[in-house]
Design a protein around this motif. Sequence first.
Motif, mmCIF file in Angstrom:
data_model
loop_
_atom_site.group_PDB
_atom_site.id
_atom_site.type_symbol
_atom_site.label_atom_id
_atom_site.label_comp_id
_atom_site.label_asym_id
_atom_site.label_seq_id
_atom_site.Cartn_x
_atom_site.Cartn_y
_atom_site.Cartn_z
ATOM 1 N N MET A 128 0.987 -1.102 0.107
ATOM 2 C CA MET A 128 -0.040 0.146 -0.016
ATOM 3 C C MET A 128 0.894 1.211 -0.053
ATOM 4 O O MET A 128 0.346 2.129 -0.199
ATOM 5 N N LEU A 129 2.116 1.295 0.295
ATOM 6 C CA LEU A 129 3.158 2.226 0.401
ATOM 7 C C LEU A 129 3.812 2.515 -0.922
ATOM 8 O O LEU A 129 4.399 3.318 -1.035
ATOM 9 N N TYR A 130 3.532 1.784 -2.156
ATOM 10 C CA TYR A 130 4.027 1.841 -3.288
ATOM 11 C C TYR A 130 3.101 2.562 -4.302
ATOM 12 O O TYR A 130 1.952 1.941 -4.505
ATOM 13 N N LEU A 131 3.577 3.324 -5.123
ATOM 14 C CA LEU A 131 2.661 3.802 -6.280
ATOM 15 C C LEU A 131 2.776 2.792 -7.365
ATOM 16 O O LEU A 131 1.991 2.349 -8.037
ATOM 17 N N ASP A 132 4.148 2.338 -7.794
ATOM 18 C CA ASP A 132 4.503 1.491 -8.679
ATOM 19 C C ASP A 132 4.487 0.062 -7.859
ATOM 20 O O ASP A 132 5.337 -0.608 -7.537
ATOM 21 N N ASN A 133 3.112 -0.147 -7.581
ATOM 22 C CA ASN A 133 2.610 -1.262 -6.747
ATOM 23 C C ASN A 133 3.038 -2.888 -7.475
ATOM 24 O O ASN A 133 2.137 -3.504 -7.767
ATOM 25 N N GLU A 134 4.326 -2.713 -7.850
ATOM 26 C CA GLU A 134 4.463 -3.847 -8.712
ATOM 27 C C GLU A 134 5.161 -5.154 -7.756
ATOM 28 O O GLU A 134 6.317 -5.742 -7.843
ATOM 29 N N ALA A 135 4.305 -5.701 -7.200
ATOM 30 C CA ALA A 135 4.203 -6.955 -6.157
ATOM 31 C C ALA A 135 4.384 -8.095 -7.213
ATOM 32 O O ALA A 135 3.632 -9.159 -6.508
#
Length: 358
Positions: A128-135
Amino acid sequence: MGFFGTHFKEKLDLILITWIAILFASINISIHFFERIYFFIYHNFSLELARYISNFVFLYLAGLLLITFRRWRIAEKKKKELENIIQSISPDVLIVVDRQRNIVKCNKMIEQMFSYTADEVLHKKVDMLYLDNEAYSEHLEAIYRIVGEKGFHIETATGKKKNGDTLYVEIITGSLGRYGGAVMLFRDITERKKYEEKLQALSITDELTGLYNRRGFMALMEQQIKLSERTKRGILLIYVDVNNLKFINDTFGHIEGDNALRDVAAILSNSLRKAEIIARIGGDEFAVAAVETPEENADILIDRIYNNFTIHNSNTEKKYSLSVTTGTAYFNPESPLPIEELLDIADRNMYARKKELS
């Protein structure tokens, strides 16, 4: 709202109070039980022996309670010390995640960096702390593999605040070993990143090696010194001189000399973190600024550089070996020196070392 969260503290207090109440009840029941034994023994044996047994049991149970209470106090003290240590890691955000990447602990700096309170992020995915939420699985597997091999992983990402604003962050992920999960350190590098982007419009790159040139190095160092004075974290400066470059140029030609300089740049880059500033500041001279690095770590970094040159020479088919001589200087924010003076100190230390080795 501490490091462990308010809900955790309330549950801990309730469990502790309940456990102490049960223990006291057990002692009370035990005393009544041994009173019956006392009267039985009194009628069948001696009064003195009965008192001895009863007192022994009471003292044993009281001692057990005292030891348990003491251990609890020690655990509470250690927990408080840990909390103070965690909170002192400023301005960085420290997060502990479980195997499913759920946040289980975090320090107060998360509110300043991401605008979330600790309770708002606990038990939620760290993504949730990433904009580029590339999990994406490939990326996560690569991180876990590197953490498993080296014990830590460093990368940069675009962070996302609660209000949707973005920031650049450096993320250092470390393994918790047999406990599972990981500890993650988030460092705000937005200011440095924006400054680096601004510098792209300037002529700051050495065309031959792809590293910063002297102009770029000086500009970035000015920015790092300002940051160092705010955070009170020093900068380790390493001056690197390529040995026998003239011999390589004269014997094998200037094209091969240029290749040698490119190899030196690659070895230095592979020896250091991405966060370090590496530049070619002269014909055969390079400079490294290891940001937020203690002065006592200088030998570790230099040994790593020398070792990587040894590995390069053992794997190359070229007819010459590459080597460098280094000298260091340290920027202490408590007693700051100008960049040029730091370079001069590192340069003199380099020549002193070269003289020792000759």
